[in-house]
Design a protein around this motif. Structure first.
Motif, mmCIF file in Angstrom:
data_model
loop_
_atom_site.group_PDB
_atom_site.id
_atom_site.type_symbol
_atom_site.label_atom_id
_atom_site.label_comp_id
_atom_site.label_asym_id
_atom_site.label_seq_id
_atom_site.Cartn_x
_atom_site.Cartn_y
_atom_site.Cartn_z
ATOM 1 N N GLY A 124 0.838 -1.187 0.000
ATOM 2 C CA GLY A 124 0.000 0.000 0.000
ATOM 3 C C GLY A 124 0.872 1.235 0.000
ATOM 4 N N PRO A 125 0.311 2.393 0.298
ATOM 5 C CA PRO A 125 1.139 3.594 0.474
ATOM 6 C C PRO A 125 2.205 3.343 1.531
ATOM 7 N N LEU A 126 3.361 3.960 1.377
ATOM 8 C CA LEU A 126 4.516 3.642 2.221
ATOM 9 C C LEU A 126 4.657 4.564 3.430
ATOM 10 N N THR A 127 3.559 5.140 3.875
ATOM 11 C CA THR A 127 3.599 6.119 4.958
ATOM 12 C C THR A 127 4.093 5.522 6.268
ATOM 13 N N ASN A 128 3.593 4.366 6.658
ATOM 14 C CA ASN A 128 4.051 3.740 7.903
ATOM 15 C C ASN A 128 5.561 3.538 7.897
ATOM 16 N N LEU A 129 6.091 3.072 6.771
ATOM 17 C CA LEU A 129 7.523 2.781 6.694
ATOM 18 C C LEU A 129 8.336 4.063 6.717
ATOM 19 N N ALA A 130 7.847 5.096 6.059
ATOM 20 C CA ALA A 130 8.572 6.371 6.056
ATOM 21 C C ALA A 130 8.660 6.960 7.454
ATOM 22 N N VAL A 131 7.564 6.934 8.186
ATOM 23 C CA VAL A 131 7.571 7.471 9.553
ATOM 24 C C VAL A 131 8.490 6.636 10.434
ATOM 25 N N MET A 132 8.448 5.316 10.286
ATOM 26 C CA MET A 132 9.362 4.445 11.029
ATOM 27 C C MET A 132 10.811 4.829 10.763
ATOM 28 N N LEU A 133 11.166 5.037 9.504
ATOM 29 C CA LEU A 133 12.547 5.366 9.146
ATOM 30 C C LEU A 133 12.967 6.721 9.692
ATOM 31 N N ARG A 134 12.035 7.667 9.752
ATOM 32 C CA ARG A 134 12.351 8.984 10.288
ATOM 33 C C ARG A 134 12.496 8.952 11.807
#
Length: 309
Positions: A124-134
Protein backbone atom coordinates in the motif's frame (compact mmCIF):
# COMPACT_ATOMS: atom_id res chain seq x y z
CA UNK A 1 14.88 -21.82 7.51
CA UNK A 2 11.82 -19.57 7.25
CA UNK A 3 11.94 -15.94 6.18
CA UNK A 4 10.77 -13.56 8.90
CA UNK A 5 8.39 -10.94 7.53
CA UNK A 6 6.08 -8.10 8.51
CA UNK A 7 3.27 -7.30 6.08
CA UNK A 8 2.19 -3.66 5.63
CA UNK A 9 -0.99 -3.46 3.58
CA UNK A 10 -4.30 -1.80 2.71
CA UNK A 11 -6.78 -4.60 1.87
CA UNK A 12 -8.12 -4.40 -0.91
CA UNK A 13 -8.75 -7.44 -3.04
CA UNK A 14 -5.22 -8.15 -4.19
CA UNK A 15 -3.87 -7.61 -0.66
CA UNK A 16 -6.21 -10.40 0.42
CA UNK A 17 -4.45 -12.72 -2.02
CA UNK A 18 -1.07 -11.67 -0.59
CA UNK A 19 -2.13 -12.40 2.98
CA UNK A 20 -3.63 -15.77 2.03
CA UNK A 21 -0.49 -16.81 0.15
CA UNK A 22 1.76 -15.82 3.05
CA UNK A 23 -0.40 -17.62 5.61
CA UNK A 24 -0.51 -20.77 3.46
CA UNK A 25 3.25 -20.87 2.96
CA UNK A 26 5.48 -22.88 5.28
CA UNK A 27 8.45 -20.72 4.29
CA UNK A 28 7.30 -17.40 5.74
CA UNK A 29 7.15 -16.51 9.43
CA UNK A 30 4.76 -13.55 9.78
CA UNK A 31 5.52 -11.45 12.87
CA UNK A 32 2.49 -9.24 12.32
CA UNK A 33 0.40 -7.29 9.84
CA UNK A 34 0.34 -3.49 9.91
CA UNK A 35 -2.41 -1.58 8.15
CA UNK A 36 -2.43 1.67 6.23
CA UNK A 37 -4.98 3.77 4.37
CA UNK A 38 -5.04 3.36 0.60
CA UNK A 39 -7.56 1.33 -1.34
CA UNK A 40 -10.12 2.59 1.18
CA UNK A 41 -9.90 4.40 4.52
CA UNK A 42 -7.91 3.01 7.44
CA UNK A 43 -10.90 1.72 9.40
CA UNK A 44 -11.98 -0.38 6.42
CA UNK A 45 -8.48 -1.65 5.61
CA UNK A 46 -7.92 -2.67 9.23
CA UNK A 47 -11.31 -4.36 9.42
CA UNK A 48 -10.62 -6.18 6.15
CA UNK A 49 -7.25 -7.43 7.42
CA UNK A 50 -8.95 -8.86 10.51
CA UNK A 51 -11.70 -10.38 8.35
CA UNK A 52 -9.19 -12.17 6.14
CA UNK A 53 -7.04 -13.51 8.97
CA UNK A 54 -10.04 -14.63 11.04
CA UNK A 55 -11.55 -16.42 8.05
CA UNK A 56 -8.23 -18.14 7.40
CA UNK A 57 -8.07 -19.23 11.05
CA UNK A 58 -4.88 -17.27 11.71
CA UNK A 59 -4.04 -15.50 14.95
CA UNK A 60 -1.36 -13.24 13.46
CA UNK A 61 -1.55 -9.88 15.28
CA UNK A 62 -2.78 -6.78 13.45
CA UNK A 63 -1.61 -3.23 14.19
CA UNK A 64 -3.42 -0.17 12.88
CA UNK A 65 -1.26 2.40 11.16
CA UNK A 66 -1.36 5.94 9.84
CA UNK A 67 -4.55 7.19 8.21
CA UNK A 68 -3.25 9.81 5.78
CA UNK A 69 -0.32 10.92 3.65
CA UNK A 70 2.57 12.96 5.03
CA UNK A 71 1.46 15.79 2.74
CA UNK A 72 -1.41 16.28 0.33
CA UNK A 73 -4.97 15.08 0.05
CA UNK A 74 -6.39 11.61 0.66
CA UNK A 75 -6.76 9.37 -2.39
CA UNK A 76 -8.64 6.07 -2.42
CA UNK A 77 -9.54 3.30 -4.87
CA UNK A 78 -13.05 2.40 -3.69
CA UNK A 79 -14.31 2.66 -7.27
CA UNK A 80 -12.25 -0.47 -8.04
CA UNK A 81 -12.39 -2.38 -4.75
CA UNK A 82 -15.91 -1.44 -3.61
CA UNK A 83 -17.02 0.84 -0.79
CA UNK A 84 -15.60 -1.39 1.95
CA UNK A 85 -12.52 -2.39 -0.06
CA UNK A 86 -13.29 -6.11 0.08
CA UNK A 87 -16.60 -7.18 -1.41
CA UNK A 88 -16.42 -10.76 -0.18
CA UNK A 89 -19.53 -11.47 1.93
CA UNK A 90 -18.57 -15.11 2.53
CA UNK A 91 -15.61 -13.96 4.59
CA UNK A 92 -17.92 -12.24 7.07
CA UNK A 93 -17.00 -9.80 9.80
CA UNK A 94 -14.07 -10.26 12.21
CA UNK A 95 -14.27 -11.49 15.76
CA UNK A 96 -10.75 -10.27 16.60
CA UNK A 97 -9.57 -6.70 17.08
CA UNK A 98 -6.32 -4.86 16.32
CA UNK A 99 -3.68 -4.67 19.04
CA UNK A 100 -3.44 -1.53 21.16
CA UNK A 101 0.07 -0.70 19.94
CA UNK A 102 0.14 1.38 16.76
CA UNK A 103 1.76 0.07 13.59
CA UNK A 104 4.83 2.32 13.61
CA UNK A 105 5.65 1.47 17.23
CA UNK A 106 5.21 -2.22 16.44
CA UNK A 107 7.55 -1.96 13.46
CA UNK A 108 10.23 -0.16 15.46
CA UNK A 109 9.98 -2.38 18.55
CA UNK A 110 9.92 -5.62 16.54
CA UNK A 111 12.89 -4.71 14.39
CA UNK A 112 14.96 -3.50 17.34
CA UNK A 113 14.27 -6.64 19.37
CA UNK A 114 14.59 -9.21 16.59
CA UNK A 115 17.59 -11.50 16.82
CA UNK A 116 17.78 -11.65 13.01
CA UNK A 117 16.92 -9.40 10.11
CA UNK A 118 13.30 -9.02 9.02
CA UNK A 119 11.85 -8.53 5.55
CA UNK A 120 9.05 -5.98 5.19
CA UNK A 121 6.43 -6.74 2.54
CA UNK A 122 4.52 -3.58 1.64
CA UNK A 123 1.53 -3.41 -0.69
CA UNK A 124 0.00 0.00 0.00
CA UNK A 125 1.14 3.59 0.47
CA UNK A 126 4.52 3.64 2.22
CA UNK A 127 3.60 6.12 4.96
CA UNK A 128 4.05 3.74 7.90
CA UNK A 129 7.52 2.78 6.69
CA UNK A 130 8.57 6.37 6.06
CA UNK A 131 7.57 7.47 9.55
CA UNK A 132 9.36 4.44 11.03
CA UNK A 133 12.55 5.37 9.15
CA UNK A 134 12.35 8.98 10.29
CA UNK A 135 11.65 8.16 13.95
CA UNK A 136 14.08 5.25 14.23
CA UNK A 137 16.80 5.34 11.55
CA UNK A 138 18.71 2.70 13.50
CA UNK A 139 16.23 0.00 12.43
CA UNK A 140 17.70 0.03 8.93
CA UNK A 141 20.37 -2.38 10.15
CA UNK A 142 17.65 -4.89 11.12
CA UNK A 143 15.79 -4.83 7.79
CA UNK A 144 16.76 -7.64 5.43
CA UNK A 145 14.86 -6.09 2.52
CA UNK A 146 11.75 -4.07 1.70
CA UNK A 147 9.67 -5.82 -0.97
CA UNK A 148 6.87 -3.60 -2.21
CA UNK A 149 4.27 -3.08 -4.89
CA UNK A 150 4.21 0.42 -6.34
CA UNK A 151 5.28 2.63 -9.20
CA UNK A 152 6.00 1.64 -12.77
CA UNK A 153 8.81 1.88 -15.28
CA UNK A 154 6.43 3.30 -17.86
CA UNK A 155 2.84 4.42 -17.11
CA UNK A 156 0.36 5.19 -14.36
CA UNK A 157 -3.05 3.89 -13.38
CA UNK A 158 -4.45 6.56 -11.04
CA UNK A 159 -3.06 9.40 -13.13
CA UNK A 160 -1.45 9.31 -16.57
CA UNK A 161 1.96 9.34 -14.87
CA UNK A 162 1.59 7.70 -11.46
CA UNK A 163 0.68 4.34 -9.99
CA UNK A 164 -1.86 4.46 -7.14
CA UNK A 165 0.36 3.54 -4.15
CA UNK A 166 2.98 6.09 -5.17
CA UNK A 167 0.36 8.77 -5.84
CA UNK A 168 -1.12 8.28 -2.36
CA UNK A 169 2.09 9.45 -0.68
CA UNK A 170 5.06 10.16 -2.97
CA UNK A 171 6.94 11.96 -0.20
CA UNK A 172 6.82 8.84 1.97
CA UNK A 173 7.88 6.71 -0.98
CA UNK A 174 10.92 8.93 -1.56
CA UNK A 175 11.99 8.46 2.07
CA UNK A 176 11.83 4.70 1.57
CA UNK A 177 13.74 4.85 -1.72
CA UNK A 178 16.43 6.94 0.00
CA UNK A 179 16.88 4.41 2.81
CA UNK A 180 20.13 2.44 2.64
CA UNK A 181 18.43 -0.94 2.63
CA UNK A 182 17.90 -3.45 -0.20
CA UNK A 183 14.56 -3.06 -1.95
CA UNK A 184 12.62 -5.03 -4.54
CA UNK A 185 9.94 -3.16 -6.48
CA UNK A 186 6.95 -4.56 -8.35
CA UNK A 187 5.44 -1.87 -10.55
CA UNK A 188 2.55 -1.87 -12.99
CA UNK A 189 4.93 -2.75 -15.82
CA UNK A 190 5.26 -6.25 -14.35
CA UNK A 191 2.05 -6.71 -12.33
CA UNK A 192 0.01 -6.06 -15.46
CA UNK A 193 1.57 -9.25 -16.81
CA UNK A 194 -0.08 -11.28 -14.03
CA UNK A 195 -3.69 -11.54 -15.19
CA UNK A 196 -6.39 -13.73 -13.64
CA UNK A 197 -7.85 -14.99 -16.92
CA UNK A 198 -11.05 -17.07 -16.91
CA UNK A 199 -8.99 -20.25 -17.20
CA UNK A 200 -6.84 -19.31 -14.20
CA UNK A 201 -9.89 -18.33 -12.16
CA UNK A 202 -11.51 -21.66 -13.04
CA UNK A 203 -8.42 -23.47 -11.77
CA UNK A 204 -9.03 -21.82 -8.38
CA UNK A 205 -12.66 -22.97 -8.40
CA UNK A 206 -11.64 -26.48 -9.40
CA UNK A 207 -9.71 -26.83 -6.13
CA UNK A 208 -13.08 -27.57 -4.54
CA UNK A 209 -12.33 -25.81 -1.25
CA UNK A 210 -13.67 -22.60 0.25
CA UNK A 211 -10.50 -20.64 -0.47
CA UNK A 212 -10.51 -21.54 -4.14
CA UNK A 213 -14.13 -20.50 -4.55
CA UNK A 214 -13.92 -17.27 -2.52
CA UNK A 215 -10.72 -16.03 -4.12
CA UNK A 216 -12.05 -16.89 -7.57
CA UNK A 217 -15.11 -14.76 -6.80
CA UNK A 218 -12.86 -11.91 -5.64
CA UNK A 219 -10.96 -12.04 -8.93
CA UNK A 220 -14.18 -11.76 -10.91
CA UNK A 221 -15.44 -8.80 -8.83
CA UNK A 222 -12.10 -7.05 -9.33
CA UNK A 223 -11.89 -7.56 -13.09
CA UNK A 224 -14.45 -5.07 -14.45
CA UNK A 225 -12.13 -2.08 -14.56
CA UNK A 226 -9.37 -4.12 -16.22
CA UNK A 227 -11.67 -5.22 -19.02
CA UNK A 228 -13.11 -1.73 -19.54
CA UNK A 229 -9.97 0.40 -19.19
CA UNK A 230 -7.14 -1.87 -20.32
CA UNK A 231 -8.93 -4.51 -22.40
CA UNK A 232 -7.33 -7.19 -20.21
CA UNK A 233 -8.83 -10.68 -20.05
CA UNK A 234 -9.24 -10.52 -16.27
CA UNK A 235 -7.97 -8.70 -13.19
CA UNK A 236 -4.31 -7.95 -12.52
CA UNK A 237 -3.01 -9.39 -9.23
CA UNK A 238 -0.56 -6.67 -8.27
CA UNK A 239 0.22 -7.12 -4.58
CA UNK A 240 0.68 -10.92 -4.53
CA UNK A 241 3.75 -10.55 -6.72
CA UNK A 242 5.64 -9.47 -3.59
CA UNK A 243 4.91 -12.72 -1.75
CA UNK A 244 5.40 -14.80 -4.88
CA UNK A 245 8.89 -13.32 -5.30
CA UNK A 246 9.84 -14.23 -1.74
CA UNK A 247 8.78 -17.80 -2.39
CA UNK A 248 9.85 -18.15 -6.03
CA UNK A 249 12.24 -15.39 -7.13
CA UNK A 250 12.88 -17.38 -10.31
CA UNK A 251 9.41 -16.36 -11.51
CA UNK A 252 10.57 -12.77 -12.04
CA UNK A 253 13.33 -10.96 -13.90
CA UNK A 254 14.70 -7.95 -12.02
CA UNK A 255 17.28 -5.27 -12.71
CA UNK A 256 19.08 -3.13 -10.14
CA UNK A 257 18.64 0.61 -10.59
CA UNK A 258 18.15 3.89 -8.80
CA UNK A 259 14.50 4.92 -8.34
CA UNK A 260 13.16 8.30 -7.23
CA UNK A 261 9.65 9.72 -7.02
CA UNK A 262 8.42 12.98 -8.52
CA UNK A 263 7.11 15.18 -5.69
CA UNK A 264 7.03 18.62 -7.32
CA UNK A 265 5.53 18.46 -10.81
CA UNK A 266 1.75 18.67 -11.01
CA UNK A 267 1.82 16.78 -14.29
CA UNK A 268 3.99 13.89 -13.06
CA UNK A 269 3.31 13.96 -9.30
CA UNK A 270 3.91 10.48 -7.89
CA UNK A 271 5.69 9.10 -10.94
CA UNK A 272 8.66 6.82 -10.30
CA UNK A 273 11.78 7.81 -12.23
CA UNK A 274 14.17 4.98 -13.02
CA UNK A 275 17.88 5.65 -13.45
CA UNK A 276 18.75 2.46 -15.31
CA UNK A 277 22.34 3.48 -16.08
CA UNK A 278 23.06 5.19 -12.70
CA UNK A 279 23.58 8.48 -14.51
CA UNK A 280 22.90 10.44 -11.31
CA UNK A 281 25.52 8.33 -9.47
CA UNK A 282 23.32 8.10 -6.38
CA UNK A 283 23.74 4.36 -5.93
CA UNK A 284 21.35 1.60 -6.99
CA UNK A 285 19.49 0.08 -4.03
CA UNK A 286 16.36 -1.17 -5.80
CA UNK A 287 15.85 -4.39 -7.73
CA UNK A 288 13.05 -3.46 -10.13
CA UNK A 289 10.95 -6.31 -11.53
CA UNK A 290 10.72 -6.23 -15.31
CA UNK A 291 8.96 -9.45 -16.29
CA UNK A 292 6.95 -12.25 -14.72
CA UNK A 293 6.26 -15.90 -15.49
CA UNK A 294 2.49 -15.56 -15.17
CA UNK A 295 1.77 -19.26 -15.61
CA UNK A 296 4.29 -20.07 -12.88
CA UNK A 297 2.77 -17.42 -10.62
CA UNK A 298 -0.74 -18.85 -10.93
CA UNK A 299 0.53 -22.38 -10.42
CA UNK A 300 2.12 -21.20 -7.15
CA UNK A 301 -1.03 -19.30 -6.15
CA UNK A 302 -3.32 -22.25 -6.82
CA UNK A 303 -1.05 -24.62 -4.92
CA UNK A 304 -1.07 -22.29 -1.88
CA UNK A 305 -4.85 -21.84 -2.00
CA UNK A 306 -5.21 -25.62 -1.99
CA UNK A 307 -3.63 -25.71 1.48
CA UNK A 308 -6.27 -23.43 2.98
CA UNK A 309 -9.78 -24.19 4.19
Amino acid sequence: MSTKIIMDCDPGTDDAFSIAMAVASDELDIFGVTTTYGNVGLDHTTNNTLRILDWLGSNIPVYQGIDRALLGTLVDASEYHGATGLEAPEIGQPTSTPREKDAVSFLIDTLRSSSSKVTIVASGPLTNLAVMLRLAPDVVSKIERIVFMGGSTDYGNDSPAAEFNMLCDPHAAQIVFDADVPKTMFGLNVTHQVIATPQRVQAMRDLGNDAGRVFADMSVFFEKVYRERYDFDGSALHDPCTVAWLLRPDLFETRKMRVDVETNSGLSFGRTVHDIWNIAEKGCHTDVALSADADGFFELLTNLLSKLR
